[in-house]
Write an enzyme that holds these catalytic residues in place. Structure first.
Site, short mmCIF file in Angstrom:
data_model
loop_
_atom_site.label_atom_id
_atom_site.label_comp_id
_atom_site.label_asym_id
_atom_site.label_seq_id
_atom_site.Cartn_x
_atom_site.Cartn_y
_atom_site.Cartn_z
N LYS A 11 -6.04 -11.75 15.06
CA LYS A 11 -5.56 -13.11 14.76
C LYS A 11 -5.74 -14.01 15.98
CE LYS A 11 -4.60 -12.49 10.54
NZ LYS A 11 -5.57 -13.00 9.58
N LEU A 20 -11.98 -6.85 -3.30
CA LEU A 20 -10.96 -6.06 -4.03
C LEU A 20 -10.55 -4.80 -3.27
CD1 LEU A 20 -12.40 -6.44 -7.68
CD2 LEU A 20 -10.79 -7.94 -6.47
N PHE A 72 5.15 -17.10 9.32
CA PHE A 72 6.23 -16.21 9.75
C PHE A 72 6.28 -15.06 8.72
CE2 PHE A 72 7.84 -17.76 13.75
CZ PHE A 72 6.88 -18.73 13.95
N SER A 125 -0.88 -15.86 12.26
CA SER A 125 0.42 -15.18 12.14
C SER A 125 1.28 -15.48 13.36
CB SER A 125 0.15 -13.66 12.07
OG SER A 125 1.34 -12.94 12.27
N LEU A 177 -17.26 -9.82 2.67
CA LEU A 177 -17.60 -10.96 3.53
C LEU A 177 -18.17 -10.54 4.88
CD1 LEU A 177 -14.47 -13.00 2.54
CD2 LEU A 177 -16.81 -13.85 2.31
N TYR A 225 -4.57 -5.43 14.97
CA TYR A 225 -4.46 -6.46 13.94
C TYR A 225 -4.04 -7.79 14.57
CZ TYR A 225 -2.26 -9.45 10.49
OH TYR A 225 -1.90 -10.55 9.74
N PRO A 258 8.70 1.34 16.64
CA PRO A 258 7.97 0.96 17.86
C PRO A 258 7.15 -0.32 17.62
CG PRO A 258 7.62 3.28 17.34
CD PRO A 258 8.35 2.70 16.17
P1 NAD Z 1 -3.81 -9.20 0.99
O1 NAD Z 1 -4.33 -7.90 1.49
O2 NAD Z 1 -2.93 -9.19 -0.20
O3 NAD Z 1 -5.03 -10.19 0.69
C1 NAD Z 1 -6.23 -10.14 1.43
C2 NAD Z 1 -7.37 -10.10 0.45
O4 NAD Z 1 -8.61 -10.08 1.17
C3 NAD Z 1 -7.36 -8.84 -0.44
O5 NAD Z 1 -7.46 -9.23 -1.79
C4 NAD Z 1 -8.59 -8.04 0.02
O6 NAD Z 1 -9.15 -7.33 -1.05
C5 NAD Z 1 -9.48 -9.14 0.57
N1 NAD Z 1 -10.42 -8.72 1.62
C6 NAD Z 1 -10.14 -8.07 2.78
N2 NAD Z 1 -11.26 -7.89 3.50
C7 NAD Z 1 -12.29 -8.44 2.78
C8 NAD Z 1 -13.67 -8.57 2.99
N3 NAD Z 1 -14.28 -8.07 4.08
N4 NAD Z 1 -14.42 -9.20 2.06
C9 NAD Z 1 -13.85 -9.70 0.94
N5 NAD Z 1 -12.53 -9.60 0.68
C10 NAD Z 1 -11.75 -8.98 1.60
O7 NAD Z 1 -3.09 -9.93 2.23
P2 NAD Z 1 -2.13 -11.20 2.26
O8 NAD Z 1 -0.74 -10.74 2.55
O9 NAD Z 1 -2.38 -12.06 1.10
O10 NAD Z 1 -2.65 -11.89 3.59
C11 NAD Z 1 -3.61 -12.92 3.56
C12 NAD Z 1 -3.91 -13.36 4.98
O11 NAD Z 1 -2.71 -13.78 5.61
C13 NAD Z 1 -4.51 -12.27 5.86
O12 NAD Z 1 -5.46 -12.86 6.71
C14 NAD Z 1 -3.32 -11.79 6.65
O13 NAD Z 1 -3.70 -11.24 7.87
C15 NAD Z 1 -2.56 -13.09 6.84
N6 NAD Z 1 -1.13 -12.91 7.10
C16 NAD Z 1 -0.37 -12.21 6.21
C17 NAD Z 1 0.99 -12.01 6.47
C18 NAD Z 1 1.85 -11.23 5.52
O14 NAD Z 1 2.96 -10.84 5.90
N7 NAD Z 1 1.43 -10.97 4.30
C19 NAD Z 1 1.57 -12.54 7.64
C20 NAD Z 1 0.76 -13.27 8.51
C21 NAD Z 1 -0.60 -13.45 8.24
N1 UFG Z 2 12.14 -3.27 8.41
C1 UFG Z 2 13.05 -2.26 8.18
N2 UFG Z 2 12.69 -1.28 7.31
C2 UFG Z 2 11.48 -1.25 6.67
C3 UFG Z 2 10.57 -2.29 6.92
C4 UFG Z 2 10.94 -3.29 7.81
O1 UFG Z 2 14.14 -2.25 8.74
O2 UFG Z 2 11.23 -0.30 5.91
C5 UFG Z 2 12.52 -4.35 9.33
C6 UFG Z 2 11.59 -4.45 10.53
O3 UFG Z 2 12.03 -3.59 11.55
C7 UFG Z 2 11.70 -5.92 10.89
C8 UFG Z 2 11.95 -6.60 9.53
O4 UFG Z 2 12.39 -5.57 8.66
O5 UFG Z 2 12.82 -6.14 11.68
C9 UFG Z 2 10.68 -7.20 8.94
O6 UFG Z 2 9.67 -6.22 8.95
P1 UFG Z 2 8.27 -6.43 8.21
O7 UFG Z 2 7.46 -5.19 8.42
O8 UFG Z 2 8.51 -6.88 6.82
O9 UFG Z 2 7.66 -7.65 8.99
P2 UFG Z 2 7.29 -7.77 10.53
O10 UFG Z 2 8.07 -8.93 11.06
O11 UFG Z 2 7.40 -6.51 11.27
O12 UFG Z 2 5.73 -8.05 10.39
C10 UFG Z 2 5.27 -9.34 10.30
C11 UFG Z 2 3.99 -9.42 9.43
C12 UFG Z 2 2.82 -8.83 10.15
C13 UFG Z 2 2.76 -9.30 11.58
C14 UFG Z 2 4.03 -8.99 12.28
C15 UFG Z 2 4.06 -9.37 13.73
O13 UFG Z 2 4.18 -8.76 8.20
O14 UFG Z 2 1.66 -9.25 9.48
O15 UFG Z 2 5.05 -9.72 11.61
O16 UFG Z 2 5.29 -9.16 14.30
F1 UFG Z 2 1.75 -8.72 12.27
#
Ligand code: NAD
Ligand code: UFG
Length: 338
Positions: free
Chosen positions: A154, A33, A178, A125, A59, A150, A296
């Site tokens: 991955k 959580l 994506f 990712s 974990l 980060y 950036p």
């Molecule tokens: P999220 O933060 O909503 O969910 C992750 C969950 O893991 C949370 O509920 C957190 O409390 C739990 N958690 C984290 N570390 C923990 C630990 N050590 N022990 C137990 N619980 C733990 O994130 P999400 O957006 O649902 O992402 C899920 C997965 O997908 C992550 O691995 C993230 O890196 C990956 N991912 C997410 C995105 C995105 O844009 N959301 C994109 C690419 C990959």
């Molecule tokens: N953006 C804005 N304004 C904001 C937020 C985002 O213009 O306030 C733009 C970003 O510049 C980007 C697009 O919206 O062009 C998407 O941005 P996000 O932050 O939503 O997503 P990203 O593509 O940057 O990030 C995603 C995942 C990450 C991953 C990353 C790698 O959320 O987990 O791709 O590129 F690491």
């Protein structure tokens, strides 16, 4: 199947738990959580009629992980979502990210091996591709040096699974997401960013509801049709569905030489301005935004080749961009009503 969903109260995890339960599978969630709340369990129960079991622990604690696997005989597989995910924060706190994301995975892999739980679906990712040379990007594209700790977790996680799987008998699917956006159509679960959002969609909906003054569009001088950056946005429910298919595939697979990797996107890119226009269309609102400097570390454009997931998993994203932005907006309005 009986599946451990780590991080199952989080954003993508909770939608996947719903999808698993609706397909008749049993779920046990482990989550500490740190980025979600236990109230999600009740919300899942409202959608599916069944509240999944939740165990709250970290974990990275090896003994707790071993103890958990020892107590849950008969697990068919693990979907491992739990990780820290904020790109900017990972630059400030790299060791926190390496420890949390990598140690959790190591503990899970070892416990799976010990207890003969041999099916793993892992959240990766598109960040592993960096800015690809050619688009759409396929799973064969060379991986690039990560731009953040980060992103590096991955890449290292993928390698760790690939190194360990053949030795341990674990069959694995690595899913390269994506840009997941949107929320469940019930608006009972969705993304809950703590503090100021980093991602585009929560920033848009929080601006529209009045929590933020204005959205900054990070750069309008990219080499794209409207000058803003392009991403492959995918509905979180489509993404969730792919996890169920991946786990079902693993349960039927006789043998696997190495982990299978799949891109999960729609196969189409949309610019930041197109996402804003979609949001304005579905909400009937004008969004307050301004063009600012590039952020950036952002890449210019990326979208997925999804033909592999389509042919092997039989999976395809079905939701339109408007459905994604509409569901995100309904979720923001639901939060405001609570
Ligand atoms: P999220 O933060 O909503 O969910 C992750 C969950 O893991 C949370 O509920 C957190 O409390 C739990 N958690 C984290 N570390 C923990 C630990 N050590 N022990 C137990 N619980 C733990 O994130 P999400 O957006 O649902 O992402 C899920 C997965 O997908 C992550 O691995 C993230 O890196 C990956 N991912 C997410 C995105 C995105 O844009 N959301 C994109 C690419 C990959
Ligand atoms: N953006 C804005 N304004 C904001 C937020 C985002 O213009 O306030 C733009 C970003 O510049 C980007 C697009 O919206 O062009 C998407 O941005 P996000 O932050 O939503 O997503 P990203 O593509 O940057 O990030 C995603 C995942 C990450 C991953 C990353 C790698 O959320 O987990 O791709 O590129 F690491």
């Amino acid at each position: 199947m009986k599946i451990l969903v780590s991080g199952g109260t989080g954003y993508i995890g909770s939608h996947t738990v719903v999808e698993l339960q609706q397909k008749g599978h049993e779920v046990v969630i482990v989550d500490n959580l740190c980025n979600s709340s236990a109230g999600v369990i009740r919300q899942i129960g409202k959608i599916t009629g069944t509240e999944p079991l939740l165990e709250v622990f970290d974990l990275t604690d090896r003994h707790r992980v071993e103890d958990f696997f020892g107590r849950h005989a008969g697990l068919d597989g693990v979907i491992h979502f739990a990780a820290f995910k904020a790109v900017g924060e990972s630059v400030q706190k790299p060791l926190d990210y390496y420890r949390n994301n990598l140690v959790s995975l190591m503990n899970i892999l070892e416990a799976m091996h010990q207890q003969r739980v041999l099916h793993l679906v892992f959240s990766s990712s598109c960040t592993v591709y960096g800015q690809p040379e050619s688009l759409p990007v396929t799973e064969e594209a060379p991986l690039q040096k990560a731009l953040s700790p980060y992103g590096n977790t991955k890449r290292i996680s993928e390698e760790m699974i690939a190194d360990y799987a053949p030795l341990s008998g674990i069959k694995a699917v690595l899913l390269r997401y994506f840009n997941p956006i949107g929320a469940h159509p019930s608006a009972l679960i969705g993304e809950l960013p703590l503090g100021e959002p980093n991602n585009l969609l929560p920033y848009i909906t929080q601006t529209a509801i009045g929590k933020r003054a204005a959205l900054s569009v990070f750069g309008a001088d990219y080499n794209t049709p409207d000058g803003t950056a392009i991403r492959d946005y995918i509905h979180v429910c489509d993404l969730a569905n792919a996890h169920v298919l991946a786990m079902e595939r693993l349960s039927k697979l006789q043998q696997q030489q190495k982990p299978e990797v799949f891109n999960l996107g729609t196969g189409h890119g949309n610019s930041v301005l197109e996402v804003i226009q979609s949001f304005e269309r579905v909400s009937g609102l004008k969004l307050n935004y301004r063009i600012t400097d590039r952020r950036p570390g952002d890449i210019e454009q990326v979208w997925a080749d999804v033909s592999l997931a389509e042919s092997v998993l039989g999976w395809k994203a079905v939701s339109s961009l408007d459905e994604m932005t509409r569901s995100a907006w309904n979720w923001e309005k639901y939060l405001a009503s609570q």
